[in-house]
Design a protein around this motif. Structure first.
Motif, short mmCIF file in Angstrom:
data_model
loop_
_atom_site.label_atom_id
_atom_site.label_comp_id
_atom_site.label_asym_id
_atom_site.label_seq_id
_atom_site.Cartn_x
_atom_site.Cartn_y
_atom_site.Cartn_z
N GLY A 161 0.72 -1.18 0.10
CA GLY A 161 0.27 -0.29 0.07
C GLY A 161 0.51 1.42 0.07
O GLY A 161 0.58 2.21 -0.01
N GLY A 162 1.88 1.31 -0.53
CA GLY A 162 2.97 2.28 -0.47
C GLY A 162 3.43 3.06 -1.51
O GLY A 162 4.04 3.55 -1.49
N THR A 163 2.68 2.36 -2.36
CA THR A 163 3.02 3.07 -3.64
C THR A 163 3.08 5.26 -3.44
O THR A 163 2.33 5.26 -3.12
CB THR A 163 2.33 2.71 -4.78
N ASN A 164 3.81 4.84 -3.95
CA ASN A 164 3.95 7.10 -3.63
C ASN A 164 3.85 7.99 -5.48
O ASN A 164 5.20 7.72 -5.54
CB ASN A 164 5.20 7.51 -2.69
N ASN A 165 2.56 7.98 -5.53
CA ASN A 165 3.20 8.44 -7.66
C ASN A 165 3.97 7.45 -8.13
O ASN A 165 4.70 8.01 -8.65
CB ASN A 165 3.34 9.79 -7.17
N CYS A 168 8.87 4.37 -5.23
CA CYS A 168 8.49 3.23 -3.40
C CYS A 168 8.58 3.67 -2.86
O CYS A 168 9.34 4.91 -2.33
CB CYS A 168 9.54 2.80 -3.89
N GLU A 169 7.49 3.97 -1.67
CA GLU A 169 8.12 5.06 -0.70
C GLU A 169 8.61 4.95 0.88
O GLU A 169 9.47 5.96 0.85
CB GLU A 169 6.56 3.89 0.69
N ILE A 170 10.27 4.20 0.07
CA ILE A 170 11.04 4.30 0.91
C ILE A 170 12.45 5.02 0.37
O ILE A 170 13.00 5.26 1.16
CB ILE A 170 11.86 2.97 1.75
N ASP A 171 12.19 5.22 -0.82
CA ASP A 171 13.04 6.24 -1.80
C ASP A 171 12.30 6.28 -3.32
O ASP A 171 11.93 5.56 -4.08
CB ASP A 171 14.54 4.72 -2.08
N ASN A 172 12.21 7.81 -3.48
CA ASN A 172 11.99 8.49 -4.27
C ASN A 172 12.58 8.49 -5.11
O ASN A 172 12.04 8.80 -6.60
CB ASN A 172 11.79 10.10 -3.91
N ASN A 173 13.84 8.43 -5.39
CA ASN A 173 15.08 7.93 -6.76
C ASN A 173 14.37 6.17 -7.45
O ASN A 173 15.24 6.58 -8.21
CB ASN A 173 16.15 7.82 -6.21
N LYS A 174 13.70 5.46 -7.28
CA LYS A 174 13.32 3.93 -7.15
C LYS A 174 11.73 4.26 -7.41
O LYS A 174 10.79 4.39 -6.17
CB LYS A 174 13.45 3.26 -6.25
N TYR B 234 0.94 15.78 8.17
CA TYR B 234 1.87 14.69 8.52
C TYR B 234 1.45 13.79 7.35
O TYR B 234 1.87 13.50 6.38
CB TYR B 234 2.43 14.66 9.77
N MET B 235 0.08 13.66 8.19
CA MET B 235 -0.27 12.02 7.06
C MET B 235 -1.55 12.63 5.75
O MET B 235 -0.23 11.83 5.23
CB MET B 235 -2.42 12.36 8.11
N LYS B 236 -1.39 13.97 5.25
CA LYS B 236 -1.31 14.06 4.61
C LYS B 236 0.37 14.37 3.81
O LYS B 236 0.04 13.73 2.14
CB LYS B 236 -1.68 15.77 3.93
N ASN B 237 0.69 14.61 3.67
CA ASN B 237 2.34 15.27 3.06
C ASN B 237 2.96 14.16 2.93
O ASN B 237 4.09 14.08 2.44
CB ASN B 237 2.79 16.60 3.81
N ARG B 238 3.28 13.00 4.06
CA ARG B 238 4.40 12.92 5.13
C ARG B 238 4.36 10.91 4.61
O ARG B 238 5.34 10.30 4.92
CB ARG B 238 5.63 12.87 5.93
N VAL B 239 2.73 10.67 4.74
CA VAL B 239 2.43 9.23 4.94
C VAL B 239 2.26 7.98 3.24
O VAL B 239 1.24 9.45 3.08
CB VAL B 239 1.33 9.22 6.02
N PRO B 240 3.19 7.58 2.47
CA PRO B 240 2.42 7.19 1.79
C PRO B 240 1.61 6.76 1.37
O PRO B 240 1.09 5.78 2.09
CB PRO B 240 3.78 6.37 1.12
#
Lengths: 216, 312
Positions: A161-165, A168-174, B234-240
């Motif tokens: 559930g951590g896809t970030n646009n 990857c949620e743990i590294d924006n470069n990946k 924080y929830m909006k901006n920092r939590v994927p």
């Protein structure tokens, strides 16, 4: 081409590894470590100057064409006089090279680099790990993109559930591997592949350390 | 979905068609069992089951299994959260049996946050199996009485099997198929990511209902009250994977600091009110992070109190 990706150890760590070893012979590698600017001629020369500045005696320095090739033994033989004067060989190649050289000489070897991963060049100065040699390839069902390697959690049944646009949620470069896989399968009209429940991986397909003998 | 397969109280309530309410307690970063007992005490009369998180955000804490046992000893209904980040398939199956030996009847199968976010970012993760495969594993152990390796289990676990769903992560269009896959793997109830964007959630839920998935799995809508405007930001901006609409951040920021907790609770209650009658919602999972004492108020104000009693 497959490349071994390395990074130079810190000066502090190298100094520590060379404590009590005063005479050093430095060996670089003309292949991967040259490409990554970690063990080419320029880096070997800079290391030589650095060590000389710290009071070490550099008995010689050279760059093997391919440090992990067994042919390196023949080349090293030509340098045996200067190598024999040294207390240790400082190797500026990946760990394949370090171990190959260790097998070919009786000298103590010290790595100057850390081996990060086996990857390939994907852009100018950019290297990516794309295969971890897991032994159970599922690329045929993931659009030719490996989630075992490219997903930080190695998930084989779709994204967390951590896809970030798309990243990857743990590294924006990946990139999120599963976003890439989804887009690719969509283009191929093969989204059905994502519905398949992949079974738990067989980690014993080739137990680590791997060894393979050709079945002649 | 009316027939129950386990002794789970949560399953009984859901199968009776009543809205279920669950909440969760994070175990302490120490070994004092009073912490977990106190939190449970605050909420026990207002919820049907209590999740115990499993080293959430990868921060080392008292283990979920031990905390679940403390709840069980209090006569409460725990939901054992289990992440696949820290244990291989041997340890996971072993812990499932351990939980079953205490008659813990609910499990929530999760991937787990990456260790990068926690207190041991240099540690090695495991991910020997993934959450999808963990769901299948528990079902195999329960329904067929078999270990993953194929051997028989003496006294198989009787667990009601849950999973998480994030309706908001991208790409949005795979979120319903992903739920379908978890259902196909054997998930019987779902607790969702915190819902702030109610419209988006309803859009996802429509996709769920259109595919008839709501008839195969109970969906508990996840809610988390904001304690402050800072938390909303924080929830909006920092939590994927979290979708917090701007108007909620504005609403929280628009009231004086001392009134913000009250505003956060109101938003939470309104969210529940908006979703109570929506087709496909079978209950609510209230995640009041380090704010467990407010759970009773949320439940009461939402008209979800008293909780139903079910016969054993």
């Amino acid at each position: 081409m497959i490349r071994s990706i390395t990074q130079k150890k810190s000066d502090e760590e190298i100094d520590h590894l060379l404590e009590g070893l005063d005479r050093i012979f430095i060996i670089g590698c003309g292949t991967c470590a040259t490409l990554t600017h970690t063990g080419g001629l320029a880096e070997v020369e800079a290391m030589g100057e650095n060590l000389s500045g710290k009071g070490k005696l550099v008995t010689g320095e050279m760059v093997l064409p391919v440090a992990c090739d067994n042919m390196a033994a023949d080349i090293l033989r030509e340098w045996s006089e200067k190598m024999n004067q040294a207390d240790a060989l400082l190797i500026m190649s990946c760990a394949f090279g370090v171990q190959s050289i260790a097998q070919q000489t009786s000298k103590m070897v010290v790595p100057a680099l850390d081996t990060l991963f086996i990857g390939k060049q994907t852009g100018a100065g950019q290297f990516d790990e794309i295969c971890t040699q897991c032994g159970t390839c599922i690329l045929g069902e993931t659009g030719g993109i490996c989630p075992v390697t490219s997903c930080h959690k190695g998930l084989v049944n779709g994204p967390c559930g951590g896809t970030n646009n798309g990243k990857c949620e743990i590294d924006n470069n990946k990139d999120c591997a599963w976003t890439l896989i989804y887009n690719r399968l969509k283009d191929l009209g093969r989204l059905d592949s994502m519905r398949k429940l992949q079974a738990p991986r067989n980690h014993q397909r080739e137990p680590s350390p791997g060894k393979y003998i050709l079945p002649f | 979905m009316s027939e129950t397969k386990t002794p789970s109280k949560l399953e009984k309530i859901l199968s009776s068609g009543q809205l279920a309410v669950t909440s969760e307690c994070g175990p302490p970063r120490g070994s004092d069992p009073e912490v977990i007992r106190k939190k449970a005490q605050m909420i026990k009369d207002h919820v049907d089951a209590i999740n115990i998180t499993d080293n959430q955000t990868s921060v080392t804490r008292l283990c979920s299994l031990a905390a679940c046992i403390h709840l069980k000893l209090m006569g409460l209904e725990p939901v054992l959260q289990m992440v696949v980040r820290d244990r291989n398939r041997i340890a996971l199956q072993s812990d499932i049996l351990g939980a079953a030996s205490f008659d813990i009847h609910n499990i929530l199968c999760l991937s787990g946050d990456h260790q990068k976010f926690g207190d041991n970012p240099q540690g090695q993760n495991v991910f020997d199996i993934d959450s999808m495969q963990l769901i299948q594993t528990v079902r195999l152990m329960r329904d067929e009485g078999k270990f993953l390796g194929g051997d028989d289990i003496a006294r198989p676990p009787k667990m009601f099997v849950g999973a998480a769903a994030n309706p908001f992560a991208d790409p949005f269009e795979i979120r319903v198929p992903r739920l379908a896959k978890k259902v196909a793997a054997g998930a019987e109830f779902i607790q969702t990511q915190c819902i702030y964007n109610v419209d988006r959630f309803k859009e996802w839920l429509k996709g769920v209902v259109d595919r008839g998935l709501h008839e195969k799995v109970y969906i508990l809508a996840g809610v988390t009250p904001f304690k402050s405007a800072g938390m909303a930001k924080y929830m909006k901006n920092r939590v994927p994977g979290m979708d917090v609409p701007d108007e909620l951040v504005k609403r929280m920021s628009g009231v004086p600091k001392e009134k913000q907790p009250e505003e956060g609770l109101s938003i939470c209650v309104e969210t529940i009110e908006q979703l109570k009658e929506v087709e496909g919602v079978s209950g609510f999972h209230i995640m009041a992070i380090e704010w467990e004492e407010k759970v009773p108020e949320i439940v009461e104000r939402s008209g979800l109190y008293p909780r139903p009693s079910v016969g054993e």
